[in-house]
Motif scaffolding. Structure first.
Motif, mmCIF file in Angstrom:
data_model
loop_
_atom_site.group_PDB
_atom_site.id
_atom_site.type_symbol
_atom_site.label_atom_id
_atom_site.label_comp_id
_atom_site.label_asym_id
_atom_site.label_seq_id
_atom_site.Cartn_x
_atom_site.Cartn_y
_atom_site.Cartn_z
ATOM 1 N N LEU A 150 0.842 -1.186 0.000
ATOM 2 C CA LEU A 150 0.000 0.000 0.000
ATOM 3 C C LEU A 150 0.888 1.251 0.000
ATOM 4 O O LEU A 150 0.632 2.214 -0.726
ATOM 5 N N ARG A 151 1.959 1.200 0.777
ATOM 6 C CA ARG A 151 2.926 2.304 0.785
ATOM 7 C C ARG A 151 3.554 2.474 -0.599
ATOM 8 O O ARG A 151 3.743 3.595 -1.081
ATOM 9 N N GLN A 152 3.856 1.344 -1.253
ATOM 10 C CA GLN A 152 4.462 1.402 -2.583
ATOM 11 C C GLN A 152 3.490 2.035 -3.590
ATOM 12 O O GLN A 152 3.899 2.854 -4.421
ATOM 13 N N ILE A 153 2.212 1.675 -3.504
ATOM 14 C CA ILE A 153 1.221 2.285 -4.391
ATOM 15 C C ILE A 153 1.091 3.778 -4.092
ATOM 16 O O ILE A 153 1.019 4.603 -5.012
ATOM 17 N N ALA A 154 1.099 4.143 -2.820
ATOM 18 C CA ALA A 154 1.034 5.562 -2.449
ATOM 19 C C ALA A 154 2.226 6.320 -3.014
ATOM 20 O O ALA A 154 2.086 7.459 -3.478
ATOM 21 N N LYS A 155 3.381 5.701 -3.014
ATOM 22 C CA LYS A 155 4.587 6.330 -3.590
ATOM 23 C C LYS A 155 4.382 6.572 -5.086
ATOM 24 O O LYS A 155 4.725 7.629 -5.601
ATOM 25 N N ARG A 156 3.799 5.580 -5.802
ATOM 26 C CA ARG A 156 3.526 5.781 -7.234
ATOM 27 C C ARG A 156 2.550 6.933 -7.427
ATOM 28 O O ARG A 156 2.718 7.743 -8.336
ATOM 29 N N LEU A 157 1.512 7.026 -6.569
ATOM 30 C CA LEU A 157 0.546 8.125 -6.683
ATOM 31 C C LEU A 157 1.226 9.469 -6.456
ATOM 32 O O LEU A 157 0.944 10.453 -7.154
ATOM 33 N N HIS A 158 2.148 9.522 -5.513
ATOM 34 C CA HIS A 158 2.918 10.743 -5.240
ATOM 35 C C HIS A 158 3.759 11.107 -6.465
ATOM 36 O O HIS A 158 3.796 12.270 -6.890
ATOM 37 N N GLU A 159 4.406 10.112 -7.039
ATOM 38 C CA GLU A 159 5.238 10.353 -8.227
ATOM 39 C C GLU A 159 4.398 10.769 -9.433
ATOM 40 O O GLU A 159 4.812 11.630 -10.219
ATOM 41 N N LEU A 160 3.218 10.183 -9.579
ATOM 42 C CA LEU A 160 2.328 10.580 -10.668
ATOM 43 C C LEU A 160 1.856 12.017 -10.499
ATOM 44 O O LEU A 160 1.731 12.756 -11.487
ATOM 45 N N ALA A 161 1.593 12.426 -9.269
ATOM 46 C CA ALA A 161 1.196 13.819 -9.025
ATOM 47 C C ALA A 161 2.315 14.766 -9.437
ATOM 48 O O ALA A 161 2.053 15.814 -10.050
ATOM 49 N N ALA A 162 3.549 14.397 -9.120
ATOM 50 C CA ALA A 162 4.685 15.233 -9.524
ATOM 51 C C ALA A 162 4.817 15.264 -11.042
ATOM 52 O O ALA A 162 5.053 16.328 -11.638
ATOM 53 N N ARG A 163 4.656 14.119 -11.681
ATOM 54 C CA ARG A 163 4.746 14.050 -13.147
ATOM 55 C C ARG A 163 3.659 14.895 -13.793
ATOM 56 O O ARG A 163 3.923 15.693 -14.688
ATOM 57 N N ASP A 164 2.424 14.725 -13.342
ATOM 58 C CA ASP A 164 1.298 15.404 -13.965
ATOM 59 C C ASP A 164 1.218 16.882 -13.606
ATOM 60 O O ASP A 164 0.590 17.652 -14.318
ATOM 61 N N GLY A 165 1.856 17.271 -12.522
ATOM 62 C CA GLY A 165 1.854 18.663 -12.105
ATOM 63 C C GLY A 165 3.002 19.480 -12.673
ATOM 64 O O GLY A 165 3.030 20.701 -12.521
ATOM 65 N N ALA A 166 3.963 18.813 -13.323
ATOM 66 C CA ALA A 166 5.139 19.504 -13.867
ATOM 67 C C ALA A 166 4.695 20.550 -14.887
ATOM 68 O O ALA A 166 3.695 20.360 -15.571
#
Length: 178
Positions: A150-166
């Motif tokens: 679950l932590r690993q999935i949350a990390k991907r969601l965090h990384e996706l937010a950074a990618r999509d917010g760039a």
């Protein structure tokens, strides 16, 4: 202070994870579920496929075998499964459903054991490299394994937010420290 294992709480946590995972996974579409970070770590889809295989071939199977005092566990190779079983090519929505079905099977089996307080959780399998692994260790590790992924999935969601917010940063949200 002595602490005593609470198998009923662990089983409930396992049961509720089957409800939580689809909700968390719904945060992404099929394309983003396949997205891999620059680190090369698992995509969300790969995490879910890993959870399915671990459910069937590791935790449920090995706990059952331990309680039945099976002389040997079958060999498993989770890192090799990623490529061999083509995790990245599987259908995301179907994979979520498959995990839920497997976990439902696991919970039904655990409930069939009867009152968790009456199960002998001290029965151990003698692992050739790590030594004795008790049924209690397997049950607790199963619930912890859910939390790790679950932590690993949350990390991907965090990384996706950074990618999509760039090109904007996500620093205002706080730093990822887990």
């Amino acid at each position: 202070m002595l602490c005593f294992m609470s198998p009923a709480l662990l089983i409930t946590r396992l049961e509720r994870f089957a409800e939580a995972l689809p909700t968390v996974a719904a945060c992404v579409n099929e394309t983003d579920a396949r997205w891999k970070p620059p680190s090369g770590n698992f995509s969300i889809l790969e995490v879910i496929r890993h959870l399915i295989d671990e459910e069937r071939e590791d935790f449920r199977a090995r706990l059952r075998m331990t309680l039945e005092r099976a002389p040997e566990w079958p060999k498993i190779d989770p890192p090799a499964w990623v490529a061999a079983r083509r995790y990245h090519e599987q259908d995301f929505g179907a994979s979520i459903g498959e995990f839920v079905r497997e976990r439902t099977t696991s919970i039904a089996w655990l409930r069939c054991l009867g009152d968790p307080a009456r199960v002998d959780w001290t029965i151990a399998y003698q692992h050739p490299t790590v030594g004795p692994v008790t049924a209690a260790t397997l049950l607790a590790s199963w619930a912890a394994h859910d939390a790790l992924h679950l932590r690993q999935i949350a990390k991907r969601l965090h990384e996706l937010a950074a990618r999509d917010g760039a090109p904007n940063t996500t620093g205002y949200a706080g730093e990822w420290t887990a």
